[in-house]
Design a protein around this motif. Structure first.
Motif: not given
Length: 256
Positions: A217-219, A183-187
């Motif tokens: 994580a995207i969901l 989540k941190a990476f994608i954000l």
């Protein structure tokens, strides 16, 4: 009047030959084959004259002595591989030496047998062994241990080993992914680039487990309204964007 002649009885032909050698103080390594053959045959003939049954081993030894005597009368001699003459008496001497060696211990063995026969077995041995086993906490069955029982135990152990080797094995692999890290990476990528496709994320984490963690994580971020989704043409890919109206919240979460 009739006279009774008693001959000494020997346990076997080698016993008789050793008697002749010791009586006449002969060298056992250099036996005078003519003299000892004549003495041996005279003893056998005397047994036949007295109607005493001659054992087959005496007859065989007499034939062997006659064969050796005949060989020594012949001028032609046999030679070994190195060219040395073979003494026809060699095999007989070896047998006599072997017989003399075993005969020398017969008296000691007879004495040991006599001493053992004069002894009595102890009583209550089984009860004493059981008490010792209970006191020292070991299996009393060890007293009945035999080679057959050991082989049976070994066979059972090997069978259990084979069964263990054939059991299905499950290998657990720990992957270096967590939902929070992804989540941190994608954000971070969404904040810095404003837009990022899912295919770009999968190229960064191409393995199957990485794609699963990223998708989960995207969901979760969609549920928290941290990112938005734009579906591309053909529904083969989608793009992540910052959620509408929550840009400040996303930026603060990224900075924190």
């Amino acid at each position: 009047m009739s006279f009774e002649i008693r001959l000494p009885l020997f346990e076997g032909p080698f016993d008789l030959l050793l008697f002749f050698i010791e009586r006449d103080e002969l060298d056992i390594h250099d036996i005078p084959i003519f003299k000892i053959t004549n003495d041996f045959m005279a003893y056998v003939r005397e047994l036949e004259h007295l109607n005493i049954e001659v054992a087959s081993d005496f007859i065989l030894t007499a034939a062997t002595l006659m064969r050796i005597k005949a060989k020594m009368l012949l001028p032609r001699t046999e030679k070994d591989e190195e060219g040395n003459e073979i003494d026809p008496r060699k095999e007989l001497v070896q047998h006599l030496l072997e017989y003399k060696k075993y005969k020398s211990v017969l008296s000691d063995l007879a004495l040991m047998e006599e001493m053992r026969m004069s002894q009595e077995s102890r009583g209550n041995i089984e009860e004493e062994v059981l008490q010792i086993a209970n006191a020292n906490h070991f299996e009393y069955e060890l007293q009945d241990l035999s080679l057959y029982k050991l082989m049976r135990v070994f066979g059972k152990v090997m069978q259990r080993y084979d069964e263990e080797q054939q059991k299905p094995k499950h290998t657990v692999i720990t992957y270096p992914y967590t939902i929070e890290d992804q989540k941190a990476f994608i954000l971070k990528e969404v904040v810095q680039r404003q837009r990022i496709s899912f295919s770009e994320i999968t190229r960064t984490f191409p393995d199957k487990i990485g794609m699963i963690f990223n998708f989960l994580a995207i969901l979760e971020m969609l549920q928290l309204n941290l990112v938005g989704v734009e579906v591309g043409e053909g529904f083969n890919d989608f793009t992540l964007t910052i959620a509408e109206g929550d840009a400040n919240q996303v930026t603060q979460l990224h900075l924190s």
